[in-house]
Design a protein around this motif. Structure first.
Motif, PDB file in Angstrom:
ATOM      1  N   ALA A   1     -76.023  15.677 -67.267  1.00  0.00           N
ATOM      2  CA  ALA A   1     -75.583  15.319 -68.679  1.00  0.00           C
ATOM      3  C   ALA A   1     -75.179  14.029 -69.081  1.00  0.00           C
ATOM      4  CB  ALA A   1     -74.018  16.063 -68.811  1.00  0.00           C
ATOM      5  N   ALA A   2     -75.032  13.068 -67.947  1.00  0.00           N
ATOM      6  CA  ALA A   2     -74.790  11.751 -68.188  1.00  0.00           C
ATOM      7  C   ALA A   2     -76.147  11.236 -68.375  1.00  0.00           C
ATOM      8  CB  ALA A   2     -74.340  11.068 -66.936  1.00  0.00           C
TER       9      ALA A   2
ATOM     10  N   GLY B   1     -69.963  20.411 -70.343  1.00  0.00           N
ATOM     11  CA  GLY B   1     -68.862  20.264 -71.126  1.00  0.00           C
ATOM     12  C   GLY B   1     -67.894  21.505 -70.616  1.00  0.00           C
TER      13      GLY B   1
ATOM     14  N   VAL C   1     -68.885  10.751 -71.581  1.00  0.00           N
ATOM     15  CA  VAL C   1     -70.010  11.518 -70.630  1.00  0.00           C
ATOM     16  C   VAL C   1     -69.960  10.980 -69.434  1.00  0.00           C
ATOM     17  CG1 VAL C   1     -72.327  12.504 -70.471  1.00  0.00           C
ATOM     18  CG2 VAL C   1     -70.945  13.065 -72.431  1.00  0.00           C
TER      19      VAL C   1
ATOM     20  N   ASP D   1     -77.215  11.628 -71.799  1.00  0.00           N
ATOM     21  CA  ASP D   1     -76.250  10.946 -72.910  1.00  0.00           C
ATOM     22  C   ASP D   1     -76.639   9.576 -72.925  1.00  0.00           C
ATOM     23  OD1 ASP D   1     -73.649  10.677 -74.342  1.00  0.00           O
ATOM     24  OD2 ASP D   1     -73.487   9.088 -72.789  1.00  0.00           O
TER      25      ASP D   1
ATOM     26  N   ARG E   1     -66.785  11.435 -66.986  1.00  0.00           N
ATOM     27  CA  ARG E   1     -66.870  12.607 -66.561  1.00  0.00           C
ATOM     28  C   ARG E   1     -67.797  12.387 -65.216  1.00  0.00           C
ATOM     29  NH1 ARG E   1     -67.462  16.646 -71.784  1.00  0.00           N
ATOM     30  NH2 ARG E   1     -65.782  15.498 -73.025  1.00  0.00           N
TER      31      ARG E   1
ATOM     32  N   LEU F   1     -72.711  17.156 -64.138  1.00  0.00           N
ATOM     33  CA  LEU F   1     -72.230  16.083 -65.003  1.00  0.00           C
ATOM     34  C   LEU F   1     -73.112  15.188 -65.012  1.00  0.00           C
ATOM     35  CD1 LEU F   1     -68.539  17.030 -64.035  1.00  0.00           C
ATOM     36  CD2 LEU F   1     -69.593  17.016 -66.248  1.00  0.00           C
TER      37      LEU F   1
ATOM     38  N   VAL G   1     -70.873  14.816 -76.585  1.00  0.00           N
ATOM     39  CA  VAL G   1     -69.833  15.135 -76.127  1.00  0.00           C
ATOM     40  C   VAL G   1     -69.203  16.595 -76.419  1.00  0.00           C
ATOM     41  CG1 VAL G   1     -67.476  14.682 -75.234  1.00  0.00           C
ATOM     42  CG2 VAL G   1     -69.066  13.215 -75.181  1.00  0.00           C
TER      43      VAL G   1
ATOM     44  N   THR H   1     -75.983  20.134 -71.489  1.00  0.00           N
ATOM     45  CA  THR H   1     -75.022  19.553 -72.100  1.00  0.00           C
ATOM     46  C   THR H   1     -73.647  20.636 -72.114  1.00  0.00           C
ATOM     47  OG1 THR H   1     -76.365  18.146 -73.439  1.00  0.00           O
ATOM     48  CG2 THR H   1     -73.992  18.419 -74.105  1.00  0.00           C
TER      49      THR H   1
END
Length: 415
Positions: A403-404, A337, A18, A407, A21, A400, A414, A333
């Motif tokens: 999402a990181a 993805g 993640v 994470d 990305r 992104l 992921v 998330t």
């Protein structure tokens, strides 16, 4: 300069972590869009499209630059949290070059703008750049302080009692809407003006909130200005990004020092309603997951990224009910993805996206073009040879990065 962006590799869903990305998106946007402002050294702007328009009369999108700055800060904080201070410092320097570029392109003052929502977005980004300054140097840089003070003063001018409250959309002072009032309320919270923030949020709930759908209508328009009586028309349109900053303002006001317990509980309940409404109104099923709908290109190319940014913060907020946090996190998330799976990668150092070229998928060696629609691959939605807009790529980068952040706290997987 080459004018095509045909596919070379697309990668698989699980071919990068993640954070990798997010780093790919950061590298790609900077590589493809960054340039000097009006050719002046020490400045930076994001070109409105790639390939870059040749004319200096290319469209100027102030608020796109504000969200580009926000994304740079996201990347800087991610690098700092990972212990890569040198990378964080470089991103901080780019952020300040971008602020100088915005100032230059605006005629020397960041408040040379007719739209209060534009200035509210930049205030939020400048405040976060100041946070990155503090983390790396111990204090905010003077350009952040100067810009922030000027911007908040302008927003205070737009916050009046006309139409019952709220913040005007532009200096024409004939529309008050969620687009300006949401980020302004969040800016007021972050600049320690809780009474103003609470007043704006109260006006939004009273005048623009739809309790059945749990979303905000776009705005109120004064249709009889100068007639001696106030006649308004409700603009019932809804836009996903309007939910984002209101959600954040509700939660941050609830967290503010001095907020009474009863008000805090009400603010959190309101925030939970916003999450539920956003999921229902702007979510859709894709491959067994609920993802956020996007809104094409142009300004709409940023909308879902803005919502995702604030949904990620909601997913990490301990006061929200567990179901609301889970819903917010899963939307971010899954959308991240899908955007990752639908990217197109190529290696500009080998050949600028000549069909059939083999490119490495090592982060930093290739660049990626992201689809403006998570339900469609970039090869279909952003066809080779068609200019790629900055807004859609900053949106993907923002999602992104969101999402990181999840994470990093073990709140996502992921996909």
């Amino acid at each position: 300069m080459p004018t095509t962006t045909a596919p070379t590799t697309t990668g698989t869903v699980a071919d990068a972590s993640v954070p990798e990305r997010a780093e790919k998106a950061a590298h790609s946007v900077r590589e493809l869009f960054a340039r000097r402002a009006l050719g002046v050294p020490g400045t930076l702007l994001g070109a409105p499209a790639h390939p870059h328009p040749e004319s200096r009369r290319a469209p100027w999108h102030y608020w796109w630059q504000a969200h580009l700055l926000d994304a740079l800060v996201d990347a800087g904080l991610r690098q700092l949290a990972a212990g890569r201070e040198d990378h964080a410092r470089e991103l901080r320097r780019e952020g300040h070059r971008l602020l100088r570029g915005i100032t230059l392109r605006s005629g020397g003052r960041v408040v040379n703008n007719a739209y209060y929502d534009d200035m509210a977005w930049l205030l939020l980004a400048v405040g976060r750049l100041a946070d990155l300054d503090r983390a790396l140097t111990g204090r905010p840089a003077m350009d952040c302080l100067d810009a922030g003070a000027a911007l908040v003063a302008r927003l205070e001018q737009g916050h009046t009692g006309d139409l019952g409250g709220g913040v005007f959309w532009n200096t024409g002072h004939d529309v008050k809407n969620t687009a300006s009032s949401g980020p302004a309320a969040l800016g007021f919270v972050r600049t320690h003006r809780p009474e103003r923030a609470a007043a704006v949020l109260g006006w939004l709930r009273e005048r623009l909130w739809n309790p059945e759908r749990r979303i905000f209508h776009d705005g109120l328009r004064l249709v009889a200005a100068g007639s001696g009586s106030e006649v308004t028309r409700l603009d019932e349109r809804v836009f996903s990004y309007n939910s984002g900053p209101v959600l954040a303002a509700l939660l941050e006001l609830a967290d503010a020092a001095g907020t009474p317990a009863a008000q805090r509980q009400e603010l959190v309940r309101a925030a939970s309603d916003v999450v539920s409404g956003a999921a229902e109104e702007f979510g859709r099923d894709l491959g067994g997951h609920r993802v956020l709908r996007t809104h094409g290109g142009g300004d709409g190319g940023l909308f879902t990224g803005i919502l995702a940014r604030h949904l990620a913060d909601a997913a990490r907020h301990p006061a929200l009910p567990e179901q609301a946090r889970r819903t917010a996190g899963e939307l971010v998330t899954a959308t991240a993805g899908a955007l990752w799976a639908g990217r197109r990668e190529f290696d500009p150092a080998v050949d600028f996206a000549v069909p059939g070229t083999t490119a490495s998928t090592v982060v930093g060696e290739t660049v990626a073009i992201f689809s403006p629609d998570p339900a469609r691959h970039a090869n279909e939605a952003q066809r080779p040879g068609v200019p790629v807009e900055l807004s859609t790529q900053v949106q993907a980068w923002t999602v992104l990065e969101a999402a990181a952040r999840l994470d990093a706290e073990g709140l996502s997987a992921v996909r």
